[in-house]
Design a protein around this motif. Structure first.
Motif, PDB file in Angstrom:
ATOM      1  N   GLU A  46      -6.771  19.922   4.055  1.00 19.51           N
ATOM      2  CA  GLU A  46      -5.896  20.170   5.109  1.00 19.51           C
ATOM      3  C   GLU A  46      -4.662  19.391   5.593  1.00 19.51           C
ATOM      4  O   GLU A  46      -4.230  19.451   6.470  1.00 19.51           O
ATOM      5  CB  GLU A  46      -7.035  20.107   6.452  1.00 19.51           C
ATOM      6  CG  GLU A  46      -8.091  21.058   6.393  1.00 19.51           C
ATOM      7  CD  GLU A  46      -9.205  20.985   7.426  1.00 19.51           C
ATOM      8  OE1 GLU A  46      -9.691  22.125   7.725  1.00 19.51           O
ATOM      9  OE2 GLU A  46      -9.460  19.703   7.690  1.00 19.51           O
ATOM     10  N   GLU A  47      -4.426  18.516   4.507  1.00 22.54           N
ATOM     11  CA  GLU A  47      -3.375  17.323   5.096  1.00 22.54           C
ATOM     12  C   GLU A  47      -2.676  16.877   3.727  1.00 22.54           C
ATOM     13  O   GLU A  47      -3.219  16.884   2.632  1.00 22.54           O
ATOM     14  CB  GLU A  47      -4.290  16.214   5.709  1.00 22.54           C
ATOM     15  CG  GLU A  47      -4.980  15.469   4.782  1.00 22.54           C
ATOM     16  CD  GLU A  47      -5.833  14.346   5.441  1.00 22.54           C
ATOM     17  OE1 GLU A  47      -5.911  13.342   5.317  1.00 22.54           O
ATOM     18  OE2 GLU A  47      -6.617  14.920   6.567  1.00 22.54           O
ATOM     19  N   THR A  48      -1.442  16.582   4.074  1.00 18.85           N
ATOM     20  CA  THR A  48      -0.835  15.766   2.960  1.00 18.85           C
ATOM     21  C   THR A  48      -0.356  14.314   3.903  1.00 18.85           C
ATOM     22  O   THR A  48       0.330  14.693   4.955  1.00 18.85           O
ATOM     23  CB  THR A  48       0.374  16.319   2.463  1.00 18.85           C
ATOM     24  OG1 THR A  48      -0.135  17.532   1.782  1.00 18.85           O
ATOM     25  CG2 THR A  48       1.091  15.326   1.486  1.00 18.85           C
ATOM     26  N   VAL A  49      -0.670  13.187   3.552  1.00 12.56           N
ATOM     27  CA  VAL A  49      -0.278  12.093   4.284  1.00 12.56           C
ATOM     28  C   VAL A  49       0.356  10.884   3.513  1.00 12.56           C
ATOM     29  O   VAL A  49      -0.100  10.656   2.355  1.00 12.56           O
ATOM     30  CB  VAL A  49      -1.519  11.433   5.064  1.00 12.56           C
ATOM     31  CG1 VAL A  49      -1.314  10.116   5.658  1.00 12.56           C
ATOM     32  CG2 VAL A  49      -2.195  12.513   5.691  1.00 12.56           C
ATOM     33  N   TYR A  50       1.641  10.200   4.012  1.00 11.14           N
ATOM     34  CA  TYR A  50       2.263   9.428   3.404  1.00 11.14           C
ATOM     35  C   TYR A  50       1.823   8.223   3.914  1.00 11.14           C
ATOM     36  O   TYR A  50       1.953   7.880   5.389  1.00 11.14           O
ATOM     37  CB  TYR A  50       3.729   9.732   3.499  1.00 11.14           C
ATOM     38  CG  TYR A  50       3.916  11.053   2.718  1.00 11.14           C
ATOM     39  CD1 TYR A  50       4.398  11.046   1.473  1.00 11.14           C
ATOM     40  CD2 TYR A  50       4.057  12.240   3.423  1.00 11.14           C
ATOM     41  CE1 TYR A  50       4.405  12.351   0.745  1.00 11.14           C
ATOM     42  CE2 TYR A  50       4.099  13.542   2.703  1.00 11.14           C
ATOM     43  CZ  TYR A  50       4.407  13.424   1.385  1.00 11.14           C
ATOM     44  OH  TYR A  50       4.502  14.702   0.694  1.00 11.14           O
ATOM     45  N   GLU A  51       1.659   6.966   3.187  1.00 11.96           N
ATOM     46  CA  GLU A  51       1.191   5.786   3.874  1.00 11.96           C
ATOM     47  C   GLU A  51       2.041   4.367   3.449  1.00 11.96           C
ATOM     48  O   GLU A  51       2.389   4.237   2.208  1.00 11.96           O
ATOM     49  CB  GLU A  51      -0.334   5.704   3.170  1.00 11.96           C
ATOM     50  CG  GLU A  51      -1.237   6.713   3.352  1.00 11.96           C
ATOM     51  CD  GLU A  51      -2.328   6.887   2.565  1.00 11.96           C
ATOM     52  OE1 GLU A  51      -2.607   5.669   1.790  1.00 11.96           O
ATOM     53  OE2 GLU A  51      -2.655   7.988   1.871  1.00 11.96           O
ATOM     54  N   GLU A  52       2.385   3.641   4.297  1.00 14.87           N
ATOM     55  CA  GLU A  52       2.900   2.486   4.216  1.00 14.87           C
ATOM     56  C   GLU A  52       2.239   1.158   5.245  1.00 14.87           C
ATOM     57  O   GLU A  52       2.117   1.692   6.313  1.00 14.87           O
ATOM     58  CB  GLU A  52       4.365   2.573   4.469  1.00 14.87           C
ATOM     59  CG  GLU A  52       5.184   3.489   3.499  1.00 14.87           C
ATOM     60  CD  GLU A  52       5.426   3.224   2.330  1.00 14.87           C
ATOM     61  OE1 GLU A  52       5.037   1.904   1.781  1.00 14.87           O
ATOM     62  OE2 GLU A  52       5.683   3.767   1.469  1.00 14.87           O
ATOM     63  N   ASN A  53       2.370   0.082   4.846  1.00 19.73           N
ATOM     64  CA  ASN A  53       1.829  -1.080   5.555  1.00 19.73           C
ATOM     65  C   ASN A  53       3.180  -1.852   5.561  1.00 19.73           C
ATOM     66  O   ASN A  53       3.466  -2.418   4.633  1.00 19.73           O
ATOM     67  CB  ASN A  53       0.819  -1.751   5.141  1.00 19.73           C
ATOM     68  CG  ASN A  53       0.432  -2.798   6.062  1.00 19.73           C
ATOM     69  OD1 ASN A  53       0.940  -3.684   6.327  1.00 19.73           O
ATOM     70  ND2 ASN A  53      -0.924  -2.502   6.674  1.00 19.73           N
ATOM     71  N   GLY A  61       0.913  -1.331   0.017  1.00 20.16           N
ATOM     72  CA  GLY A  61      -0.168   0.011   0.074  1.00 20.16           C
ATOM     73  C   GLY A  61       0.964   1.338  -0.180  1.00 20.16           C
ATOM     74  O   GLY A  61       0.317   2.377   0.741  1.00 20.16           O
ATOM     75  N   THR A  62       1.901   1.256  -0.630  1.00 21.63           N
ATOM     76  CA  THR A  62       2.798   2.305  -0.897  1.00 21.63           C
ATOM     77  C   THR A  62       2.060   3.549  -1.381  1.00 21.63           C
ATOM     78  O   THR A  62       1.704   3.360  -2.709  1.00 21.63           O
ATOM     79  CB  THR A  62       4.060   2.117  -1.460  1.00 21.63           C
ATOM     80  OG1 THR A  62       4.810   1.091  -0.787  1.00 21.63           O
ATOM     81  CG2 THR A  62       4.842   3.406  -1.602  1.00 21.63           C
TER      82      THR A  62
END
Length: 980
Positions: free
Chosen positions: A178-185, A170-171
C-alpha cells in the motif's frame, strides 16, 4: 499504537505511572501559528502537528530534541496494490528510479542526454510489445548500446552523494502493498539543503541508467527466489487473497513482467500517484516546526493536486474450510496458519486483534509461550498480526522439534486457539499485556524512527484522520475484557484458515531471471551537477560535537569486590541493571546452554511458568546471554518494581532446581536447531568466513560436540548457574535511583563473595595469514551465488582509526562508494556488494578486510574479476573522497551517546586499551588526511594481496574448474563449518 509496533506511538510524559496513563481525552484541536494552521490531538504523547498545504500535501511534524538529527519519511499512498495488472512490480521499479536524479541533477548536460533517454524509452516500448526471441535480443542490444552513450552524460549516484555530503544516514526506500516510502536521517542543520534536494527530486525524475538498475531488480528477484521465508509470505498472501491485490500482485513483480518493462507505464504511474494530495512528508526530531513548515511549503509548492482513484477491491469471499499449501526449499521446515481478519480501518477489531494475539504470544506469559515454548513441546512458536488497510492477517507459526512432524506442530498450535476460545487464561493477563505495552512505548519514545514510522503508518492507512483512535489505542486495550476476547476469537477463528507447510526439498517451480547482455556504463565519478553546486552553497549552522568524559559521565562505586558503573536516568521511571562477567563460552562451552536452560527452571517456591508470569505481571524482564568472552545478565523494567524484579531473578539463579525432563527437551531442541543451522545459507556463510579468518579451529565451530552435548547433566548446569555470581563481574546501572540509595538496594538482593573466584582460562583463537588465494566452496541449493573475500592484516593501532573510517566511507562502505558504483551501478553485476576494512573489538587483535558480492551464478566470473580489480587498483575520485571526509565529521558532530550507551562506550574503549572518547581524535585527525593517505593504505593492505574466497553456491550452477582460475579450491563440509 500496537497495531504498528510495540514501540510505535509512545508516551511523552515519561515519568507518569501506569495508573495515571489512561483516563484522558483525545480530541482534534486546531491552531494557527506564523500563518500556518495545523491540527493536533490533545494528550498526544508525540505532540504531532498535522498540516495540509494548499496543494494537498500532508506534513506531519513531531519535535524531539534528544539529538540534533531528524528522521524524515516521504510516503506515497501507492504500492503494489496500485500496479497495473499487466505491469506488476512497477511501483517498486519506480522506487529505484527516484534515486537517479532529474533534469537538473544526475546529469552533465540534460540537453544532450534527453534525446538518448527518449530513444531508450521508445525502444523499451517496442521491446515490451515484441515476442520473437531473436528480435527481442536485437532490440535489447540496441538498448544496451544507446544506454552506454546516454550514460556518458549521467552522474551515477549523485543523489546518494548529495545525501552523504549532508551527513544523512540510512538513505533508503521501500515499497509494500500500500505504500512507497523514501527514508533519510539527516543532521538538523542540513534541513534547508535536504528540502532543496527533495523538492527537486520529485519535480521531474529522469529514468536514466534504467537497464542497469533493472538488472539490480532482477538480482533482487533472484534473492527472493532463494529466500524460503519470502516464498512462504507470498504463498500465504496469494492464498488468503484470491481476489485482492494483496495476494494477486507481487511487490517485486512476476518474472514475465520483469522481462518486459515499460518506461511509458512507469511514467504514467508516477504522474497518477506521485501528486501532493497522495503524499506525506513526516519529520521527527530536533527542529522548529514553524520554520520547517514554511520551508517545506516553499520547496513543494510547485506540485499540483490531481484526482487519485484509490484501489477499491471487491470483498473477498469467506474461507469455509482449511486451504493447505506447500512450499519447498533448502531451509528448515516450519508451518504457518493464517486467518483473514478485519483491516486497520476497523479500529475496534484492530484493538481486539492485538490483545488476542498477545494473549496467545507475548514472549513471556501467553498461552503459546507457557504451554508450548516453556514446556518445550515445539522448537519454537509465536503468534502475530500483519496489519493492512483493507484486511489484516492473524498468523500462527511454529517449527518442529527433532522427529516431530509439521502436522503435530499444526495440531499443537490449533489447540492453543481452542484454549483461547474457551477462555482458558487468567483475566489478569490482559492487564499485564497492557502494562507491558505501555512499558514498551515508554522505552521507545526517544527513537525518532519509531515516531516517524508510526505517523507514516497512520497516513498510509487513513491519512491520519483516525489519529485520535491511534493515540487512544492503549487506553482501548485496557478496556478489553476476557469475554470480549473469547467472543472475538470464536467469531473469527474457526476452520477458515490457510495452512502453509514449508518443507525441505527442491523447489521445481523456480525460474530465475536470466542475465541480459550488459555493457558497463560510465559513472562519471568526478562530475558534479550545477544543482549540487548551488545546493552546497545553502548556508548551514555549525553543530558542535559533544565528547564523553568517562570520569565525569560515569559514577563509579563498589559493592563488595564488584565494580559499579552508574549513569542516572533523569527522564523517566525505567531502569536497566546488568551483571557483566568477564568470561564466556571460550572459558566454558556450557555457558550458552546454561543460559538457555535457566528459562525452563523453577525453584522450591515457584515453577518456571509462575516465574515468567511474575515478571510479566510487574512489567519487568530478565535475560542471560553468553558471548565468546563475556556473559551478561540484564534485568529491566519499572524502577518502582526494581526490588521485586531483582529479588525474583536472584532467587531463580541461586536456587533453581535441576530438571532432567527440561534438559532432555532442551537437548532435543538444540540438536534440531543445530541441524536447521546447516540448512541456513546465512549461517553457513558466517561459518565459512570464520574458517577463512581463523582456519580449521575457529570460534564458530568451537561448539559442544554431539558427545559433549549428550553427556551434560542437569546437575552440572544448575551448579554452574548457582556458582556464577562467584566469578568476577561488574554491576552496571542506568535508572532513576540515586547511587547512594542504589548501592545498598543492590547489596541487599545481590549476594556477593568476599573475593571472586578466578574464571577458567579462555581458549585462544588466532587469525591466520592468507598466504595464497584459496577458494572455500560449500554446495547449497540456491539460484544466486554469494562470494565473500577475507584477508587478515595488521594488529590494532588506535592511530589508524581515522584513516580506516575514511577509507571505508570512500571505498566500499555505502551506496555512494567506489565498490557500489562500479559493481552495481556501472556493471550491474550484483544487487548487494560492499568492501570494508574491519576493526577488532580489543587490543592486540588484527584487522580483517571483507568484501562481498551476491550475484547470479552466470555472473560469478565477472563479479569476482571486478572486485579483484578494485582490490588491486582503487580509482581516484576527489569528489567522493571529499564527501566521505565531510560525512564522517557530520556524523560525529550530530552523534549523541547517552543513557547506558555511555557505560557500554566506556567498556568498549577499555577493551581497546583506551580511556577516552576515540571520536575526538578521529574528528581532529580526519581533516589532515588526503586521498594519498588512503591510497597508500589501500596499496599497503589490499593491493595484490592473497585472499581467501568464501563461495556459497549450487554445484549445479558453478563449476569447480571456473573457481580454480582464482585459486586452489577447498570444499568445506558442514561438520567442518559448524563443529558438529
Amino acid at each position: 499504537m500496537l497495531k504498528r509496533s510495540l514501540v510505535g506511538l509512545l508516551c511523552l510524559v515519561l515519568c507518569i505511572t501506569f495508573e495515571g496513563y489512561g483516563q484522558k481525552q483525545y480530541q482534534w484541536k486546531e491552531k494557527t501559528e506564523d500563518g500556518y494552521t495545523y491540527k493536533y490531538v490533545t494528550n498526544d504523547p508525540m505532540g504531532a502537528r498535522f498540516y495540509q498545504l494548499k496543494n494537498g500535501l500532508t506534513v506531519v511534524l513531531s519535535v524531539n530534541k534528544k539529538e540534533p538529527r531528524i528522521q524524515t519519511l516521504i510516503g506515497i499512498r501507492a504500492g503494489s496494490n496500485s500496479d497495473p495488472a499487466d505491469h506488476t512490480g512497477l511501483a517498486h521499479y519506480l522506487e529505484h528510479l527516484l534515486f537517479k536524479g532529474t533534469d537538473k541533477f544526475g546529469t552533465l548536460d540534460w540537453n544532450k542526454e534527453r534525446a538518448y533517454i527518449d530513444r531508450i524509452d521508445s525502444l523499451y516500448t517496442v521491446y515490451n510489445q515484441t515476442t520473437d526471441a531473436g528480435k527481442r535480443k536485437h532490440i535489447y542490444h540496441i538498448i544496451d548500446s544507446v544506454s552506454g552513450v546516454a550514460a556518458k552524460q549521467a552522474i551515477a549516484n549523485e543523489y546518494d552523494n548529495m545525501m552523504a555530503s549532508l551527513g544523512a544516514q540510512g538513505t533508503n526506500a521501500h515499497t509494500s502493498v500500500e505504500e512507497t516510502v523514501y527514508e533519510e536521517n539527516i543532521p538538523s542543520n542540513a534541513l534547508d539543503r535536504f528540502l532543496a534536494v527533495q523538492g527537486e527530486r520529485f519535480r521531474y525524475p529522469v529514468f536514466r541508467l534504467f537497464h542497469t538498475e533493472l538488472e539490480a531488480v532482477y538480482e533482487e528477484k533472484n534473492r527472493g527466489l532463494d529466500n524460503d521465508g519470502r516464498k512462504m509470505y507470498e504463498t500465504l498472501l496469494s492464498t488468503l487473497f484470491p481476489t485482492h491485490n494483496y495476494g494477486q500482485q507481487s511487490t517485486i513483480g512476476t518474472i514475465e513482467h520483469l522481462k518486459n518493462p515499460s518506461l511509458k507505464a512507469i511514467r504514467e504511474f508516477y504522474n497518477k500517484y506521485y501528486v501532493p494530495n497522495n503524499m506525506a512528508l513526516i519529520m521527527a526530531g530536533d527542529f522548529n516546526p514553524s520554520y520547517v513548515i514554511k520551508k517545506i511549503d516553499a520547496a513543494f509548492a510547485y506540485m499540483k493536486a490531481a484526482p487519485v482513484k484509490e484501489y477499491a477491491p471487491a470483498p473477498e469471499k469467506p474461507i469455509k474450510a482449511p486451504i493447505v499449501k506447500e512450499v519447498f526449499g533448502p531451509d528448515a521446515e516450519s508451518v504457518n496458519i493464517a486467518f483473514r481478519m478485519p483491516g486497520a480501518l476497523d479500529t475496534r477489531s484492530s484493538v481486539m486483534l492485538t490483545v488476542m494475539s498477545m494473549v496467545l504470544s507475548n514472549g513471556k506469559a501467553g498461552l503459546i509461550d507457557l504451554n508450548l515454548n516453556k514446556q518445550q513441546k515445539i522448537l519454537g512458536a509465536s503468534a502475530g498480526v500483519w496489519s493492512f488497510k483493507d484486511y489484516s492477517v492473524f498468523l500462527l507459526g511454529g517449527k518442529a522439534k527433532q522427529d516431530q512432524s509439521l502436522e503435530e506442530v499444526k495440531k499443537l498450535l490449533l489447540e492453543q486457539l481452542d484454549l483461547l476460545k474457551k477462555g482458558s487464561f487468567d483475566e489478569s493477563l490482559v492487564k499485564a499485556i497492557v502494562n507491558n505495552a505501555k512499558l514498551a512505548e515508554l522505552q521507545g519514545l526517544e527513537d525518532n524512527g519509531s515516531r516517524a514510522e508510526s505517523l507514516m503508518d497512520a497516513y498510509i492507512k487513513h491519512k491520519g484522520l483516525q489519529w485520535t483512535s491511534d493515540v487512544a489505542y492503549l487506553d482501548e486495550m485496557g478496556k478489553v475484557t476476557k469475554k470480549q476476547i473469547m467472543d472475538f476469537a470464536n467469531r473469527y477463528l474457526a476452520e477458515n484458515y490457510v495452512l502453509v507447510y514449508k518443507r525441505k526439498g527442491e523447489d521445481k517451480s523456480i525460474a530465475k531471471v536470466d542475465k541480459p547482455a550488459i555493457t558497463p556504463v560510465e559513472v562519471n565519478r568526478e562530475a558534479r551537477s550545477t544543482f549540487l553546486e548551488s545546493m552546497m552553497k545553502i548556508p548551514v549552522t555549525p553543530v558542535e560535537p559533544q565528547w564523553l568524559d568517562y570520569k565525569k559521565d560515569i559514577q563509579q562505586s563498589k559493592i563488595g569486590p564488584a565494580d559499579v558503573l552508574y549513569v542516572q536516568n533523569k527522564e523517566n521511571g525505567l531502569f536497566r541493571l546488568y551483571y557483566r562477567f568477564e568470561m564466556g563460552s571460550w572459558s566454558d562451552k556450557r555457558l550458552g546452554m546454561a543460559a538457555q536452560y535457566l528459562q525452563f527452571l523453577g525453584t522450591d517456591k515457584a515453577t518456571a511458568e509462575q516465574i515468567s508470569k511474575a515478571f510479566y505481571n510487574i512489567a519487568c524482564n530478565f535475560s542471560v546471554s553468553a558471548s565468546s568472552e563475556e556473559t551478561t545478565i540484564a534485568i529491566t523494567g519499572l524502577q518502582e518494581n526494581f526490588a521485586e524484579a531483582v529479588k525474583l531473578f536472584e532467587s531463580l539463579i541461586t536456587t533453581c532446581k535441576p530438571d532432567d525432563a527440561a534438559l532432555a527437551a532442551l537437548k532435543d531442541r538444540l540438536r534440531k536447531s543445530r541441524a536447521d543451522n546447516k540448512l541456513n545459507k546465512g549461517a553457513i556463510m558466517r561459518g565459512m568466513i570464520q574458517y577463512a579468518m581463523y582456519g580449521e579451529k575457529n570460534p564458530y565451530n568451537y561448539q559442544l560436540s554431539d558427545q559433549e552435548l549428550t553427556a551434560i547433566t542437569a546437575r552440572e548446569l544448575t551448579d554452574l548457574l548457582h556458582g556464577l555470581m562467584g566469578y568476577k563481574h561488574s554491576i552496571l546501572y542506568y535508572g532513576p535511583e540515586p547511587l547512594a540509595t542504589l548501592t545498598p538496594a543492590v547489596q541487599k538482593a545481590h549476594v556477593l563473595p568476599t573475593t571472586f573466584r578466578e574464571a577458567p582460562a579462555p581458549v585462544k583463537f588466532t587469525k591466520i595469514d592468507q598466504q595464497e588465494n584459496t577458494m572455500l566452496f560449500t554446495d547449497y541449493d540456491m539460484v544466486q551465488v554469494e562470494v565473500t573475500w577475507v584477508r587478515n592484516t595488521m594488529n590494532y593501532d588506535p592511530a589508524n582509526t581515522a584513516r580506516i573510517m575514511l577509507f571505508n566511507s570512500y571505498f566500499g562502505g555505502g551506496m555512494g562508494t567506489i565498490v557500489f558504483q562500479t559493481i552495481r551501478e556501472s556493471k550491474a553485476l550484483a544487487y548487494s556488494t560492499y568492501a570494508v576494512y574491519g576493526s577488532p573489538d580489543k587490543k592486540d587483535e588484527r584487522y580483517t578486510i571483507r568484501a562481498y558480492v551476491g550475484s547470479q551464478a552466470d555472473k560469478i566470473g565477472e563479479a569476482i574479476t571486478s572486485m579483484n580489480e578494485l582490490l588491486d587498483d582503487m580509482p581516484h575520485t576527489e569528489k567522493i573522497f571529499t564527501t566521505a571526509r565531510d560525512g564522517i565529521k557530520q556524523d560525529i558532530e550530530t552523534e549523541r551517546i547517552n543513557q547506558d550507551g555511555i557505560i557500554f562506550s566506556y567498556l568498549s574503549a577499555k577493551k581497546l586499551g583506551l580511556d577516552i572518547d576515540y571520536r575526538k581524535e578521529v574528528y581532529r585527525a580526519v581533516d589532515s588526511l588526503s586521498y594519498g593517505d588512503i591510497a597508500k593504505f589501500h596499496d599497503d593492505n589490499l593491493r595484490h594481496k592473497p585472499y581467501t574466497y568464501c563461495v556459497l553456491a549450487s554445484s549445479k550452477n558453478v563449476k569447480e574448474d571456473d573457481l580454480k582460475k582464482f585459486g586452489a579450491v577447498k570444499k568445506l563440509t558442514l561438520p567442518e563449518i559448524f563443529g558438529y
